[in-house]
Design a protein around this motif. Structure first.
Motif, short mmCIF file in Angstrom:
data_model
loop_
_atom_site.label_atom_id
_atom_site.label_comp_id
_atom_site.label_asym_id
_atom_site.label_seq_id
_atom_site.Cartn_x
_atom_site.Cartn_y
_atom_site.Cartn_z
N ARG A 149 16.29 25.53 68.52
CA ARG A 149 15.32 26.46 69.09
C ARG A 149 15.67 26.81 70.54
O ARG A 149 15.52 27.96 70.97
N LEU A 150 16.17 25.83 71.28
CA LEU A 150 16.48 26.04 72.69
C LEU A 150 17.88 26.61 72.91
O LEU A 150 18.21 27.03 74.03
N LEU A 151 18.70 26.64 71.88
CA LEU A 151 20.10 27.05 72.05
C LEU A 151 20.26 28.44 72.67
O LEU A 151 21.13 28.61 73.54
N PRO A 152 19.45 29.44 72.31
CA PRO A 152 19.59 30.74 72.98
C PRO A 152 19.37 30.67 74.48
O PRO A 152 20.02 31.38 75.25
N LEU A 153 18.45 29.79 74.92
CA LEU A 153 18.23 29.62 76.35
C LEU A 153 19.43 28.95 77.00
O LEU A 153 19.88 29.35 78.08
N PHE A 154 19.95 27.92 76.33
CA PHE A 154 21.14 27.24 76.86
C PHE A 154 22.27 28.25 77.05
O PHE A 154 22.99 28.22 78.06
N ASP A 155 22.42 29.13 76.08
CA ASP A 155 23.52 30.11 76.14
C ASP A 155 23.32 31.12 77.27
O ASP A 155 24.24 31.42 78.03
N VAL A 156 22.09 31.66 77.40
CA VAL A 156 21.88 32.71 78.39
C VAL A 156 21.97 32.16 79.82
O VAL A 156 22.33 32.89 80.75
N LEU A 157 21.66 30.88 80.00
CA LEU A 157 21.77 30.29 81.33
C LEU A 157 23.22 30.21 81.81
O LEU A 157 23.48 30.02 83.00
N PHE A 158 24.16 30.36 80.86
CA PHE A 158 25.58 30.35 81.23
C PHE A 158 26.22 31.70 80.88
O PHE A 158 27.43 31.77 80.64
N LEU A 159 25.37 32.75 80.88
CA LEU A 159 25.85 34.10 80.67
C LEU A 159 26.84 34.50 81.76
O LEU A 159 27.78 35.25 81.54
N THR A 160 26.61 33.98 82.95
CA THR A 160 27.54 34.13 84.07
C THR A 160 27.62 32.78 84.78
O THR A 160 27.05 31.80 84.31
N THR A 161 28.30 32.73 85.89
CA THR A 161 28.57 31.45 86.54
C THR A 161 27.28 30.73 86.96
O THR A 161 26.41 31.32 87.60
#
Length: 291
Positions: A235-247
């Motif tokens: 469930r949280l994976l999309p948030l984990f991913d977007v937090l590292f969308l950039t540096t």
């Protein structure tokens, strides 16, 4: 010793980009009250490369004052200079922090024997418990499993934050270090698999925003409720991913501000998130009911 969920805390800045120590205390208190067992101060997420030693020491002091015995305070004292790392670690110890975290020396790319000597020398200069930090994507040098295993024999080197993404390496570290050697995930997206390999917890960025959920995920897995833990992780994976969308920490600073805690901008050469990035982050936070 330190807890299961430690937040790699951002460093708040005022409008002129001087450190906002009062806001740092506010943020540390918020984190401890929202799922974090402790905080790491002046790590990568805290923009350590652009903080002076005096600023780092003052941050250790003010955060320790407000956190007190409610949680652990880990000082990021790593440098690519062994002497500078020793000097800063001694200053952190004098403040009364609970431990220190030492990043793999960056840019100068020492061989594994040099890494072993570096960490051993710093550890022997202090009575503080030491967490090693392996993040080859930033340092250009992997701290290999055999080196970590050898360092685990140094009495006050008590754990490692592993952000290599190499699960074979992580499994080897777990299998060949002492039972009480702490293995922390250094990436939010890798927390579930690292826990499944015997990790003790995570040193997290996303816990700024979903600390209670991450704490529940860790607790569920440790209590044998693997299905519920995996459900939270996915469930949280999309948030984990977007937090590292950039540096990092560009996105998490934007997220903390969306949560209502103004932690200011970023010191150059880092830059603020743009409107498109903030929009993507906001949509995911809304979907997760974080806002």
């Amino acid at each position: 010793m330190f807890g299961e969920v430690l937040t790699a805390m951002v460093t708040p800045f005022k409008e002129d980009l001087s450190v906002d120590y009062a806001r740092a205390q506010e943020l540390a208190s918020y984190l401890i009250n929202n799922g974090s067992d402790g905080v790491v101060v002046s790590g990568t997420t805290g923009e350590s490369p652009t903080l002076s030693d005096d600023e780092k020491v003052n941050l250790y002091k003010v955060v320790k004052e407000v956190v007190g015995g409610k949680g652990s305070v880990i000082a990021g004292t790593g440098y690519n200079s062994t002497k500078e790392s020793i000097d800063l670690t001694k200053k952190a110890e004098s403040i009364g922090v609970d431990g220190c975290m030492l990043v793999t020396p960056y840019y100068n790319k020492p061989p594994q024997k040099g890494l072993y000597n570096h960490f051993k020398m710093v550890a022997e200069s202090t009575s503080l418990p030491v967490i090693l930090y392996n993040v080859p994507g930033r340092t250009a040098r992997n701290l290999e499993a055999d080196t970590v295993i050898a360092l685990s024999e140094v009495p006050n080197i008590v754990g490692v934050k592993e952000a290599s993404g190499n699960f074979e390496q992580i499994a080897k570290i777990k299998s060949k270090t002492p039972e009480d050697f702490f293995l922390y995930s250094g990436e939010d997206s890798a927390t579930y698999p690292v826990l499944a390999l015997g990790g003790c917890g995570v040193i997290s960025v996303a816990s700024h925003l979903v600390g209670k959920e991450i704490k529940k995920m860790v607790s569920c897995l440790k209590n044998g409720n693997y299905k519920e833990s995996l459900k939270i992780h996915l469930r949280l994976l999309p948030l984990f991913d977007v937090l590292f969308l950039t540096t990092n920490p560009i996105m998490v600073k934007a997220g903390v501000k969306l949560k209502g805690i103004d932690v200011g901008g970023l010191r150059p050469p880092m830059i603020d998130a743009d409107d498109e990035q903030i929009s993507k982050l906001k949509k995911i936070m809304e979907k997760l009911e974080v806002l």
